[in-house]
Design a protein around this motif. Structure first.
Motif, PDB file in Angstrom:
ATOM      1  N   ILE A 292       0.897  -1.168   0.000  1.00  0.00           N
ATOM      2  CA  ILE A 292       0.000   0.000   0.000  1.00  0.00           C
ATOM      3  C   ILE A 292       0.926   1.206   0.000  1.00  0.00           C
ATOM      4  CG2 ILE A 292      -2.156  -0.969   0.866  1.00  0.00           C
ATOM      5  CD1 ILE A 292      -1.226  -0.172   3.702  1.00  0.00           C
TER       6      ILE A 292
ATOM      7  N   TYR B 266       2.542   4.963   0.148  1.00  0.00           N
ATOM      8  CA  TYR B 266       2.443   6.147   0.999  1.00  0.00           C
ATOM      9  C   TYR B 266       1.779   7.271   0.214  1.00  0.00           C
ATOM     10  CZ  TYR B 266       5.794   4.288   4.430  1.00  0.00           C
ATOM     11  OH  TYR B 266       6.423   3.545   5.385  1.00  0.00           O
TER      12      TYR B 266
ATOM     13  N   HIS C  25       4.063   7.103  -9.365  1.00  0.00           N
ATOM     14  CA  HIS C  25       5.108   7.225 -10.389  1.00  0.00           C
ATOM     15  C   HIS C  25       5.433   5.851 -10.959  1.00  0.00           C
ATOM     16  CE1 HIS C  25       8.224   5.762  -7.711  1.00  0.00           C
ATOM     17  NE2 HIS C  25       7.966   6.713  -6.828  1.00  0.00           N
TER      18      HIS C  25
ATOM     19  N   GLY D 157       7.679   3.600 -10.481  1.00  0.00           N
ATOM     20  CA  GLY D 157       7.958   2.490  -9.555  1.00  0.00           C
ATOM     21  C   GLY D 157       6.660   1.874  -9.040  1.00  0.00           C
TER      22      GLY D 157
ATOM     23  N   THR E 194       5.047  -2.170 -10.001  1.00  0.00           N
ATOM     24  CA  THR E 194       4.594  -3.246  -9.096  1.00  0.00           C
ATOM     25  C   THR E 194       3.117  -3.557  -9.350  1.00  0.00           C
ATOM     26  OG1 THR E 194       5.999  -2.178  -7.459  1.00  0.00           O
ATOM     27  CG2 THR E 194       4.677  -4.015  -6.697  1.00  0.00           C
TER      28      THR E 194
ATOM     29  N   ASP F 293      -1.252   3.798   2.204  1.00  0.00           N
ATOM     30  CA  ASP F 293      -0.745   3.746   3.570  1.00  0.00           C
ATOM     31  C   ASP F 293      -0.737   5.195   4.054  1.00  0.00           C
ATOM     32  OD1 ASP F 293       0.649   3.172   5.853  1.00  0.00           O
ATOM     33  OD2 ASP F 293       2.413   2.331   4.857  1.00  0.00           O
TER      34      ASP F 293
ATOM     35  N   TYR G 179      -3.212  -6.440   4.487  1.00  0.00           N
ATOM     36  CA  TYR G 179      -3.366  -7.616   3.623  1.00  0.00           C
ATOM     37  C   TYR G 179      -4.459  -8.557   4.123  1.00  0.00           C
ATOM     38  CZ  TYR G 179       1.188  -6.014   1.879  1.00  0.00           C
ATOM     39  OH  TYR G 179       2.216  -5.267   1.349  1.00  0.00           O
TER      40      TYR G 179
ATOM     41  N   ALA H 257       9.009  -4.213  -3.817  1.00  0.00           N
ATOM     42  CA  ALA H 257      10.406  -4.021  -4.255  1.00  0.00           C
ATOM     43  C   ALA H 257      11.323  -4.252  -3.064  1.00  0.00           C
ATOM     44  CB  ALA H 257      10.601  -2.625  -4.831  1.00  0.00           C
TER      45      ALA H 257
ATOM     46  N   ASP I  51      13.147  -2.455  -1.349  1.00  0.00           N
ATOM     47  CA  ASP I  51      13.245  -1.452  -0.278  1.00  0.00           C
ATOM     48  C   ASP I  51      12.486  -1.856   0.983  1.00  0.00           C
ATOM     49  OD1 ASP I  51      10.884  -1.224  -1.785  1.00  0.00           O
ATOM     50  OD2 ASP I  51      10.642   0.907  -1.390  1.00  0.00           O
ATOM     51  N   ILE I  52      11.452  -2.676   0.822  1.00  0.00           N
ATOM     52  CA  ILE I  52      10.628  -2.981   1.994  1.00  0.00           C
ATOM     53  C   ILE I  52      10.648  -4.484   2.277  1.00  0.00           C
ATOM     54  CG2 ILE I  52       9.222  -0.902   1.947  1.00  0.00           C
ATOM     55  CD1 ILE I  52       7.136  -2.313   0.314  1.00  0.00           C
TER      56      ILE I  52
ATOM     57  N   HIS J  86      11.040  -7.531  -6.278  1.00  0.00           N
ATOM     58  CA  HIS J  86      11.736  -7.056  -7.486  1.00  0.00           C
ATOM     59  C   HIS J  86      12.706  -5.936  -7.153  1.00  0.00           C
ATOM     60  CE1 HIS J  86       9.233  -3.426  -7.852  1.00  0.00           C
ATOM     61  NE2 HIS J  86       8.177  -4.180  -7.584  1.00  0.00           N
TER      62      HIS J  86
ATOM     63  N   TRP K 120      13.594   0.382 -10.526  1.00  0.00           N
ATOM     64  CA  TRP K 120      13.812   1.116 -11.773  1.00  0.00           C
ATOM     65  C   TRP K 120      14.692   2.292 -11.419  1.00  0.00           C
ATOM     66  CZ3 TRP K 120      12.864  -0.356 -16.532  1.00  0.00           C
ATOM     67  CH2 TRP K 120      11.957  -1.403 -16.714  1.00  0.00           C
TER      68      TRP K 120
HETATM   69  N1  MSP Z   1       3.817   2.285   2.546  1.00  0.00           N
HETATM   70  C1  MSP Z   1       4.934   1.447   2.377  1.00  0.00           C
HETATM   71  C2  MSP Z   1       4.491   0.027   2.053  1.00  0.00           C
HETATM   72  C3  MSP Z   1       3.600  -0.604   3.078  1.00  0.00           C
HETATM   73  S1  MSP Z   1       3.057  -2.167   2.540  1.00  0.00           S
HETATM   74  C4  MSP Z   1       2.356  -2.817   3.856  1.00  0.00           C
HETATM   75  C5  MSP Z   1       5.792   1.961   1.232  1.00  0.00           C
HETATM   76  N2  MSP Z   1       5.215   2.783   0.344  1.00  0.00           N
HETATM   77  S2  MSP Z   1       5.930   3.437  -0.935  1.00  0.00           S
HETATM   78  O1  MSP Z   1       4.995   4.371  -1.478  1.00  0.00           O
HETATM   79  O2  MSP Z   1       7.210   3.930  -0.598  1.00  0.00           O
HETATM   80  O3  MSP Z   1       6.051   2.284  -1.961  1.00  0.00           O
HETATM   81  C6  MSP Z   1       7.187   1.448  -2.037  1.00  0.00           C
HETATM   82  C7  MSP Z   1       6.973   0.514  -3.189  1.00  0.00           C
HETATM   83  O4  MSP Z   1       6.741   1.258  -4.398  1.00  0.00           O
HETATM   84  C8  MSP Z   1       8.133  -0.392  -3.531  1.00  0.00           C
HETATM   85  O5  MSP Z   1       8.238  -1.511  -2.702  1.00  0.00           O
HETATM   86  C9  MSP Z   1       7.777  -0.740  -4.961  1.00  0.00           C
HETATM   87  O6  MSP Z   1       6.705  -1.605  -4.989  1.00  0.00           O
HETATM   88  C10 MSP Z   1       7.335   0.603  -5.500  1.00  0.00           C
HETATM   89  N3  MSP Z   1       8.468   1.412  -5.950  1.00  0.00           N
HETATM   90  C11 MSP Z   1       8.762   2.691  -5.571  1.00  0.00           C
HETATM   91  N4  MSP Z   1       9.867   3.107  -6.240  1.00  0.00           N
HETATM   92  C12 MSP Z   1      10.310   2.128  -7.051  1.00  0.00           C
HETATM   93  C13 MSP Z   1      11.321   2.045  -8.041  1.00  0.00           C
HETATM   94  N5  MSP Z   1      12.161   3.011  -8.303  1.00  0.00           N
HETATM   95  N6  MSP Z   1      11.389   0.916  -8.764  1.00  0.00           N
HETATM   96  C14 MSP Z   1      10.522  -0.123  -8.595  1.00  0.00           C
HETATM   97  N7  MSP Z   1       9.555  -0.057  -7.671  1.00  0.00           N
HETATM   98  C15 MSP Z   1       9.502   0.979  -6.794  1.00  0.00           C
HETATM   99  O7  MSP Z   1       6.946   1.594   1.173  1.00  0.00           O
END
Ligand code: MSP
Length: 671
Positions: A9, A11, A17, A19, A23, A48, A232, A256, A258-259, A285, A288
């Motif tokens: 979910i 933020y 964008h 990224g 997903t 989120d 979830y 991705a 990052d989390i 994954h 980008w």
């Molecule tokens: N809110 C948390 C997730 C909570 S899930 C219980 C969060 N949000 S976020 O807005 O930062 O989204 C992160 C996710 O966005 C990454 O895990 C991925 O799915 C996607 N991406 C954001 N930037 C990205 C790239 N540059 N490349 C690929 N995916 C990326 O973290």
């Protein structure tokens, strides 16, 4: 058969964008693939909305957190249908249905004795919304945001995550595809080699009120990650909801890298503590990147996903993302690459095949599916083709099951190549001139029709509008789309009218493609009339490493051997760069003036995204001196410089110029 997959979910502190789009598209593709197989599939996404990060972003925009979250969440919700993504639910963490479940879940973990009250001091990064240990910081800075965290010491509630460390290690080892691809499983096992600390799961209201109330202490709100992961199951109506009963047993999450830690460590231990079954797979994954750096709002290089899709069309945009990224590794995004993929894979390979095939079906089958030949399956090579169709479906399905869209598409494109080749080798236009070959002609036409119908279905998860239109052209109903070859054959056997229509993917003409793509543009029109069916491929531009375009399949690279005489035909020489300038209107091309000792020449090299012209002057490089001259953007290039290209390893694409180890006279022969 059930399938349930979720995106993170997102933020609400940034607009959707590329990224986020990636997903969400991957999940849409996986869901559609499972629908093709007849699964009852469910795709969840959402936003989120709690925590410091959102409060700060709202303040910057002069809104209260709820208003701000409403606005940004609506942007996410509206973005997905525009990209042809069909979601089943969109959950927001500020919704009552979610808050209720978070409270009930927390209460359960509390009753199990896994939550205690304690004091903690640590380095807190507001960007990450988490505490860092001394060891995790890099030169005292947050490794992700490169900012100095604030030292905070306060009383909070903690989740006894450490109790579950050994259990989690055993679980991950016993379930090797729980976290996939494997590199991320290994990364998690790596984290787990150090002692796991307990997780701070509350924030005092004196510091933050924008969160879900802790059910057993009104002085605190829930830590945003503890709240967010529960989406979830809250969206499925845990604990009694029908959706929960139906889909949770098959749950998969796609994220991705990052989390990774919250999903691979916090979430399974939370579920285990609450006595719930774990999800089945975590699909992870890479990123980008743009210009080899992480894409983020703060460094100002965010690609407007929707703008790219608007410019080139949803289906090509989705295709590019799926085909280009090796799931698990980072990829470099560039508009040039998108256009290259479009022109070579979509216009040249797939679009060209359909245009040729439909024109021939119109002409040689009177716009009808050749039913008699479809039924007469005893023809000499039909059994072999039937096997090919089956193998393709098996291979494609295996790749999608393993969350490898790129490999699935590579298999489909090999099949496109095969159909194009069969047109060339069977030469239907020649068969049509000989009445004694009528049966063969209708067999070939039937094979094409079956191949096209299967192709339409195979591309549908990635390119839904194209797949559906392909089925309509063959007189089939897209609502019935399937990759079951027997069902396809039955549908076709009912007699269908074929409609030609306009070309699927007209070439995108850019200044560069105009120069190098003329051959293909001339090609598509006249196969039905012409006697030569040879298909031309995009010419590789100067230094582009054409042979390295695909990652080796299953790690095995087949290399065609050549003789020493073949090698000797190449005139490789040391060249000294005397001058270098970027070609106007091209991001890639640099014009080099190179000394070969007794002569000077111009060589145009496609290295502009990797080198500044001024950095090249004075270098001793390797030149193919006997390459036939070619005109690039109006400049005649005499020769080619050699480069090594590393693609899709963790750093996206890297290109490095081959140079000689020590200065040697320009013109020296390389052998
Ligand atoms: N809110 C948390 C997730 C909570 S899930 C219980 C969060 N949000 S976020 O807005 O930062 O989204 C992160 C996710 O966005 C990454 O895990 C991925 O799915 C996607 N991406 C954001 N930037 C990205 C790239 N540059 N490349 C690929 N995916 C990326 O973290």
């Amino acid at each position: 058969m059930k399938y349930y997959v979720s995106t993170p979910i997102y933020y609400v502190n940034a607009k959707p964008h590329l990224g986020h789009a990636y997903t969400t598209i991957v999940n849409d593709v996986l869901t559609r693939f499972h629908r093709l197989l007849g699964y009852d599939s469910y795709l969840l996404t959402g936003t989120d909305e709690h925590g410091d990060k959102i409060v700060r972003a709202a303040e910057r925009e002069g809104r209260n957190p709820q208003q701000y979250a409403d606005e940004i969440s609506a942007l996410f919700k509206a973005a997905w249908p525009k990209l042809n993504i069909e979601t089943n639910d969109f959950i927001r963490t500020t919704e009552e249905r979610h808050k209720k479940v978070v409270s009930a879940f927390m209460e359960l973990v509390y009753k199990r004795g896994d939550i205690y009250f304690g004091e903690y001091g640590g380095h807190y990064c507001f960007g990450c919304e988490r505490f860092y240990t001394e060891k995790e910081l890099q030169d005292g800075l947050c490794p992700d945001h490169q900012t100095k965290p604030e030292y905070i010491s306060e009383k909070n509630y903690f989740f006894r995550m450490s109790n579950y460390q050994d259990w989690l290690i055993d679980y991950i080892k016993a379930n090797p595809t729980f976290i996939r691809p494997e590199r991320y499983k290994n990364e998690v096992l790596g984290f787990l080699r150090d002692p796991l600390e307990d997780l701070c799961i509350t924030r005092p209201k004196s510091r933050l009120t924008w969160g879900i109330d802790v059910p057993f202490d009104e002085g605190f709100v829930t830590y945003v990650w503890f709240d967010a992961l529960i989406n979830y199951i809250s969206a499925l109506g845990w604990p009694d909801g029908e959706l929960y009963q139906k889909y949770w047993p098959v749950a998969q999450h796609t994220i991705a890298k990052d989390i990774l830690k919250p999903h691979a460590i916090f979430w399974p231990t939370m579920l285990q503590s609450a006595g719930l079954p774990l999800y089945k797979h975590l699909n992870v994954h890479g990123y980008w990147q743009i210009g080899f750096s992480k894409m983020s709002k703060s460094i100002g290089n965010v690609v407007e996903a929707l703008a790219m899709a608007d410019r080139y069309g949803n289906d090509p945009f989705r295709y590019f993302l799926m085909r280009e990224m090796n799931f698990g590794l980072d990829s470099e995004f560039s508009e040039d690459r998108l256009v290259d993929r479009y022109n070579s894979d979509l216009a040249n390979d797939l679009g060209n095949l359909w245009q040729r095939a439909l024109a021939m079906l119109q002409k040689f089958s009177h716009s009808q599916v050749p039913i008699l030949a479809l039924k007469g399956l005893g023809q000499s090579d039909d059994a072999e083709w039937a096997r090919r169709f089956e193998n393709l479906v098996t291979e494609y399905s295996k790749h999608f099951e393993e969350v490898n869209p790129r490999a699935a598409l590579t298999a489909v494109w090999e099949f496109v190549g095969l159909l194009n080749k069969t047109i060339d080798s069977e030469a239907p236009w020649a068969l049509a001139k000989d009445p004694s070959k009528a049966e063969r002609l209708s067999t070939v036409m039937a094979r094409l029709v079956k191949g096209l119908a299967l192709l339409g279905a195979l591309v549908w998860p990635v390119m839904p509008a194209t797949g559906a239109e392909m089925w309509r052209r063959l007189g089939l109903d897209p609502a019935q789309i399937t990759i079951d070859n027997d069902r396809i054959l039955t549908m076709l056997s009912h007699g269908r009218e074929i409609k030609a229509g306009s070309a699927f993917f007209p070439r995108i003409e850019t200044t560069e493609t105009k120069t190098r793509g003329k051959n293909q543009a001339d090609k598509t029109k006249t196969d039905a009339e012409s006697a030569e069916g040879t298909k031309t491929k995009a010419l590789a531009c100067c230094t582009e490493a054409a042979g390295l375009d695909e990652a080796p399949k299953d790690g095995v690279q087949t290399i065609e051997t050549i003789t020493i005489d073949d090698f000797k035909r190449l005139e490789l020489r040391v060249g000294k760069v005397l001058a270098a300038e970027a070609l106007p209107k091209s991001l890639k091309l640099i014009k080099l003036t190179v000394s070969l000792g007794d002569s000077e020449r111009t060589v145009v090299a496609g290295i502009g995204r990797h080198y500044q012209p001024e950095d090249l002057v004075g270098r001793f490089i390797v030149v193919i001196a006997n390459l036939a001259p070619a005109k690039l953007m109006g400049v005649e290039s005499k020769g080619m410089v050699l480069c090594a290209t590393q693609r899709d390893s963790d750093g996206g694409e890297r290109l490095t110029l081959l140079t000689v180890a020590s200065e040697i006279a320009p013109g020296s022969k390389i052998s």
